[in-house]
Design an enzyme around this catalytic site. Structure first.
Site, PDB file in Angstrom:
ATOM      1  N   GLU A  76      54.101 -45.362  30.368  1.00 30.49           N
ATOM      2  CA  GLU A  76      54.704 -44.680  29.104  1.00 30.49           C
ATOM      3  C   GLU A  76      54.281 -43.334  29.106  1.00 30.49           C
ATOM      4  OE1 GLU A  76      56.981 -44.327  26.916  1.00 30.49           O
ATOM      5  OE2 GLU A  76      56.845 -45.686  25.314  1.00 30.49           O
ATOM      6  N   ASP A  77      55.132 -42.401  28.444  1.00 30.25           N
ATOM      7  CA  ASP A  77      54.706 -40.934  28.444  1.00 30.25           C
ATOM      8  C   ASP A  77      53.684 -40.717  27.249  1.00 30.25           C
ATOM      9  OD1 ASP A  77      56.644 -41.488  26.336  1.00 30.25           O
ATOM     10  OD2 ASP A  77      57.639 -39.581  26.750  1.00 30.25           O
ATOM     11  N   ASP A 116      52.151 -43.497  20.332  1.00 28.55           N
ATOM     12  CA  ASP A 116      51.937 -42.978  18.998  1.00 28.55           C
ATOM     13  C   ASP A 116      51.559 -44.119  18.350  1.00 28.55           C
ATOM     14  OD1 ASP A 116      52.220 -41.339  16.744  1.00 28.55           O
ATOM     15  OD2 ASP A 116      54.041 -40.553  17.423  1.00 28.55           O
ATOM     16  N   PHE A 143      53.088 -32.184  17.695  1.00 28.62           N
ATOM     17  CA  PHE A 143      54.348 -32.650  18.427  1.00 28.62           C
ATOM     18  C   PHE A 143      54.135 -32.123  19.803  1.00 28.62           C
ATOM     19  CE2 PHE A 143      58.830 -32.499  19.514  1.00 28.62           C
ATOM     20  CZ  PHE A 143      59.295 -33.953  19.364  1.00 28.62           C
ATOM     21  N   ARG A 160      61.818 -31.274  28.778  1.00 31.72           N
ATOM     22  CA  ARG A 160      61.134 -32.614  29.700  1.00 31.72           C
ATOM     23  C   ARG A 160      60.988 -31.950  30.884  1.00 31.72           C
ATOM     24  NH1 ARG A 160      62.475 -37.443  27.816  1.00 31.72           N
ATOM     25  NH2 ARG A 160      64.321 -37.887  26.447  1.00 31.72           N
TER      26      ARG A 160
END
Length: 171
Positions: free
Chosen positions: A95-96, A99, A148, A161
């Site tokens: 996963e990037d 959260d 963010f 990206r």
């Protein structure tokens, strides 16, 4: 939208991903590993991570959504499932960013039903302050504060990206 400030530069990212690859290699010596990347954000991280592992790796992907804009909706939807069987295999969900932990908790439980030998989680970024689900994360690139972030696969409405670093947007 404000300026993008660099949070983690390219060199620091590459060094940490190399270290993570070596750890995964050591932990799964002599075993075939199945990387399941969560689209689209994990693609750059997963490709770099895979380059640092000597064992055979099978790459597969899931497309799972829970975000709209900058906010998690809390509702998980599988848009694309893995293609091949993972029964009896060592799986690493890639996963990037983690959260709240809702998406990965859901994905991990879903994949457990497919009877893999093991399931571990590798993430480039973790935001522990945002976690609402208890989640064991086995490989963490960087723990970050609640900003963010964009770049290196992470986006804001499909933009940014392709940045070669992790940046954050000041509003």
């Amino acid at each position: 939208m404000g300026e993008i400030e660099i949070l983690i530069n390219k060199a620091k990212l590459e060094k940490r991903i190399e270290e993570m690859g070596k750890q995964i290699q050591k932990d799964h010596e002599g075993k075939e590993i199945v990387f399941i990347g969560i689209l689209k954000g994990s693609v750059m991280f997963m490709a770099e991570l895979a380059k640092n592992i000597k064992s055979n790796i099978i790459l597969d992907f899931m497309d799972v959504s829970s975000y709209e804009g900058t906010e998690s909706t809390g509702t998980i939807k599988i848009n694309k499932d893995i293609r091949d069987s993972i029964e009896g295999k060592d799986v690493i969900i890639v996963e990037d960013i983690i959260d709240t932990g809702r998406t990965l908790t859901y994905v991990k439980e879903y994949l457990k039903q497919k009877n893999p030998n093991s399931i571990k989680i590798a993430t480039m970024l973790s935001k522990p302050s945002r976690r609402v689900m208890e989640l064991q994360v086995d490989y963490i690139g960087f723990a970050i504060e609640d900003k963010f972030v964009v770049g290196y696969g992470l986006d804001y409405n499909e933009k940014y990206r392709n940045l070669p670093y992790i940046g954050y947007i000041e509003n």
